[in-house]
Design a protein around this motif. Structure first.
Motif, short mmCIF file in Angstrom:
data_model
loop_
_atom_site.label_atom_id
_atom_site.label_comp_id
_atom_site.label_asym_id
_atom_site.label_seq_id
_atom_site.Cartn_x
_atom_site.Cartn_y
_atom_site.Cartn_z
N THR A 1 0.81 -1.12 0.03
CA THR A 1 0.04 -0.07 0.03
C THR A 1 0.82 1.44 0.02
O THR A 1 0.82 2.19 -0.69
CB THR A 1 -0.88 0.11 1.43
N LEU A 2 1.57 1.27 1.12
CA LEU A 2 2.73 2.28 0.96
C LEU A 2 3.55 2.58 -0.20
O LEU A 2 3.83 3.76 -0.75
CB LEU A 2 3.70 2.15 2.41
N ARG A 3 3.96 1.51 -0.87
CA ARG A 3 4.81 1.62 -2.05
C ARG A 3 4.05 2.36 -3.38
O ARG A 3 4.23 2.98 -3.97
CB ARG A 3 5.20 0.13 -2.51
N ALA A 4 2.66 1.74 -3.38
CA ALA A 4 1.72 2.50 -4.57
C ALA A 4 1.63 3.80 -3.97
O ALA A 4 1.51 4.62 -5.14
CB ALA A 4 0.53 1.51 -4.47
N GLU A 5 1.35 4.16 -2.85
CA GLU A 5 1.23 5.58 -2.59
C GLU A 5 2.21 6.28 -2.89
O GLU A 5 2.29 7.31 -3.47
CB GLU A 5 0.71 5.71 -1.08
N ASN A 6 3.40 5.74 -2.48
CA ASN A 6 4.83 6.47 -2.87
C ASN A 6 4.80 6.84 -4.14
O ASN A 6 5.30 8.03 -4.65
CB ASN A 6 6.02 5.67 -2.20
N THR A 7 4.63 5.95 -5.00
CA THR A 7 4.92 6.07 -6.51
C THR A 7 3.99 7.16 -7.08
O THR A 7 4.30 7.92 -7.71
CB THR A 7 4.69 4.68 -7.18
N GLN A 8 2.60 7.02 -6.62
CA GLN A 8 1.56 8.25 -7.13
C GLN A 8 2.39 9.56 -6.40
O GLN A 8 2.28 10.38 -7.33
CB GLN A 8 0.26 7.64 -6.08
N LEU A 9 2.58 9.62 -5.12
CA LEU A 9 2.96 10.86 -4.53
C LEU A 9 3.93 11.39 -5.80
O LEU A 9 4.25 12.59 -5.84
CB LEU A 9 3.51 10.80 -3.37
N LYS A 10 5.29 10.52 -6.03
CA LYS A 10 6.41 10.77 -6.73
C LYS A 10 5.70 11.49 -8.18
O LYS A 10 6.44 12.29 -8.64
CB LYS A 10 7.28 9.68 -6.89
N LYS A 11 4.80 10.61 -8.65
CA LYS A 11 4.38 11.04 -9.92
C LYS A 11 3.65 12.71 -9.94
O LYS A 11 4.13 13.33 -10.57
CB LYS A 11 3.38 10.06 -10.65
N GLN A 12 3.10 12.75 -9.04
CA GLN A 12 2.42 13.96 -8.64
C GLN A 12 3.48 15.18 -8.51
O GLN A 12 3.35 15.94 -8.98
CB GLN A 12 1.58 13.88 -7.38
N LEU A 13 4.66 15.06 -7.60
CA LEU A 13 5.74 15.86 -7.53
C LEU A 13 6.58 15.78 -8.73
O LEU A 13 7.75 16.42 -8.51
CB LEU A 13 6.53 15.50 -6.12
N LYS A 14 6.56 14.91 -9.70
CA LYS A 14 7.25 14.74 -10.88
C LYS A 14 8.86 14.44 -10.46
O LYS A 14 9.65 15.00 -11.06
CB LYS A 14 7.33 15.91 -11.76
#
Lengths: 286, 173
Positions: A98-111
């Protein structure tokens, strides 16, 4: 003076000593400063590594056979311990996903393409170890052609064990984290205490009596306790953030009551490893 | 020294060079502990026994230099210590062997002296460069003595087969 120079043997001895000192100084400078040694040295090392692998093969087979027998003897007890951890691990794995998926999403949002904790792994086998072990060096069968670079961290089992000090085309030399080499680059680490506070420092030596790594240059008033986790901080060099180094076993305070030296039990036995992983950090930096 | 025998000596020397490292790796849990460090020295043992038992010429010095260079290149990357130490040992043993009777006791004694000289010399060289922070007392008690003890036992154990092999080669010449 004429009599002195008439002594041919003395002159030969002097020339040999000067030549030896020169090659020692030159090769030492090359090893410390250059990203890779000259071609001849790289080639000699790669050929030697192949010969060493052939000669070491029977001994490595006996060694791994012995380890397998020891593992077999310990299997029952280990199985009992592991069963206790399985349920807990499943829960941790689910949380991690869950955390990894969330982390990937947040990284994408922050580019953000890569962070200090991102890395790729290059598995390698240990071929040989320096007989006179005061430099704490061993040789592995992966080199620059496989993506290995100087100063990359090397892990074995649960944690960090050293870094690449000399790189060849198909082999490399690794210096253990326990080295007493005063010229060695130091590993930047951080302690994560019970309150999840982070305390920075560096691994600066090894205490043979305590069999512990010494963490120094600590500037904090935060509490450090036995059992706190020590991981790499990702600051400087090529080491990514978050590689497990070990656990705190003892804290030695200075005259003002601040922690001066932290004793860290390495996560891996530094005298029992045969397979290692070279870590290549996604974010490069010197 | 006969050319054929020279190459045999070189081949076994090369094998011993890599065996030293292979033993250090395969037996690292036994040889390297917090209490002691034992450095296998099979290459040095072979050179001592050969020079002690066989008539040698300048080519043996060149072989010592070559093996020393490779030893430095492969194990340390700092070139010079073993490249100087091996020819020096060969030269020294060639010099004293004519004054000594040929038997196992003197062969092991020469090896004992060689190992003390080489291990101490390389240690002080590394200390000079700041590589290896072991104090002198720690070096003597935890490195030098265990290394001498283990290697002298091995030297005693392999003397008879080595002496027979070298005596056979000597009679071939």
């Amino acid at each position: 003076m004429r009599k002195f120079f008439a002594n041919k043997k003395l002159i030969i001895v002097m020339i040999i000593l000067i030549a030896t000192l020169s090659t020692v100084a030159l090769s030492f400078r090359v090893r410390e400063n250059r990203s890779a040694p000259p071609f001849i040295q790289r080639m000699a090392n790669d050929i030697s590594n192949v010969a060493a692998q052939v000669i070491a093969a029977p001994m490595v087979a006996v060694h791994s056979g012995y380890n397998q027998v020891v593992d077999l003897v310990n299997t029952y007890n280990e199985n009992q311990d592991l069963k206790k951890n399985v349920t807990q691990l499943q829960q941790i794995q689910a949380t991690n996903n869950t955390l990894r998926a969330e982390n990937t999403q947040l990284k994408k949002q922050l580019k953000l393409n890569a962070t200090l904790s991102d890395y790729t792994q290059i598995p390698a086998s240990v071929v040989s170890r320096q007989p006179a072990d005061w430099e704490n060096i061993f040789m592995i069968n992966k080199g620059s052609r496989q993506g290995v670079k100087k100063n990359m961290p090397v892990v074995s089992g649960a944690g960090l064990i050293g870094r690449i000090v000399e790189i060849h085309d198909f082999s490399a030399k690794v210096e253990l984290i326990s080295t007493s080499n005063t010229n060695a680059d130091r590993t930047a680490v951080e302690i994560v205490n019970k309150k999840s506070q982070r305390i920075n420092g560096i691994i600066s030596g090894y205490d043979k009596d305590d069999e512990a790594l010494l963490m120094t240059q600590i500037n904090t008033k935060n509490t450090i306790e036995k059992g706190d986790t020590v991981v790499t901080s990702g600051l400087g060099g090529l080491t990514p953030k978050g590689l497990f180094v070990g656990k705190v076993t003892r804290v030695k305070d200075d005259d003002y009551g601040r922690p001066a030296t932290v004793y860290v039990q390495p996560a891996t036995d530094l005298n029992d490893f045969s397979v290692v992983t070279v870590i290549s950090r996604a974010v490069q930096g010197e | 020294m006969d050319r054929r025998i020279f190459w045999r000596v070189a081949l076994i020397g090369l094998t011993a060079l890599f065996l030293d490292g292979a033993l250090s790796f395969a037996l690292q849990g036994v040889l390297i502990t917090p209490r002691w460090q034992i450095a296998p020295s099979l290459l040095l043992l072979w050179l001592v026994y050969v020079v002690y038992a066989l008539p040698t010429d300048w080519r043996m010095l060149v072989l010592g230099l070559g093996l020393g260079l490779l030893y430095d290149l492969y194990y340390s990357g700092i070139i010079g210590f073993y490249a100087l130490a091996f020819p020096a040992v060969i030269y020294g043993i060639r010099w004293v062997r004519d004054y000594l009777p040929v038997n196992g006791l003197f062969a092991v004694l020469l090896y004992f002296i060689s190992i003390v000289v080489v291990t101490s010399g390389v240690y002080f060289g590394h200390r000079f460069l700041g590589v290896g922070g072991e104090g002198f007392v720690g070096f003597v008690s935890q490195v030098l003595w265990p290394t001498i003890l283990a290697n002298v036992v091995v030297a005693g154990a392999v003397y008879v087969p080595c002496a027979r092999l070298l005596a056979g080669w000597r009679s071939d010449q």
